[in-house]
Design a protein around this motif. Structure first.
Motif, PDB file in Angstrom:
ATOM      1  N   MET A  24     -30.235 -23.573 -19.335  1.00  0.00           N
ATOM      2  CA  MET A  24     -30.359 -23.612 -20.785  1.00  0.00           C
ATOM      3  C   MET A  24     -29.243 -22.748 -21.396  1.00  0.00           C
ATOM      4  O   MET A  24     -29.102 -21.577 -21.052  1.00  0.00           O
ATOM      5  N   PRO A  25     -28.460 -23.309 -22.310  1.00  0.00           N
ATOM      6  CA  PRO A  25     -27.382 -22.522 -22.909  1.00  0.00           C
ATOM      7  C   PRO A  25     -27.933 -21.454 -23.853  1.00  0.00           C
ATOM      8  O   PRO A  25     -29.042 -21.578 -24.382  1.00  0.00           O
ATOM      9  N   ARG A  26     -27.116 -20.423 -24.065  1.00  0.00           N
ATOM     10  CA  ARG A  26     -27.514 -19.359 -24.993  1.00  0.00           C
ATOM     11  C   ARG A  26     -27.475 -19.875 -26.427  1.00  0.00           C
ATOM     12  O   ARG A  26     -26.573 -20.629 -26.790  1.00  0.00           O
TER      13      ARG A  26
END
Length: 75
Positions: free
Chosen positions: A1-3
């Protein structure tokens, strides 16, 4: 999951050269603040906050300071 993005406006990347001692101090403060917060605090966050404070001072009509410890005519 990207920031998730921390900055809700257009951004620009800038490569900054600082001393290891200064970075290490910032990293210690970031770690301490992260432990007290429910959100992540990074060295980059501290640098951005410091720049924001400095820009507010520069924009202040009463600001007469220079840069660092040298005293000159300023800009």
């Amino acid at each position: 999951m990207p920031r998730p993005p921390k900055i809700d406006e257009p951004t620009k990347t800038y490569n900054l050269l600082i001393s290891v001692a200064m970075y290490d101090k910032l990293a210690k403060h970031a770690e301490r603040l992260h432990a007290k917060s429910i959100t992540q605090v990074s060295v980059g966050d501290l640098i951005r906050e410091g720049i924001e404070i400095y820009l507010e001072a520069l924009d202040d009509d009463d600001y007469e300071g220079g840069v660092g410890s040298s005293s000159g005519d300023g800009v």
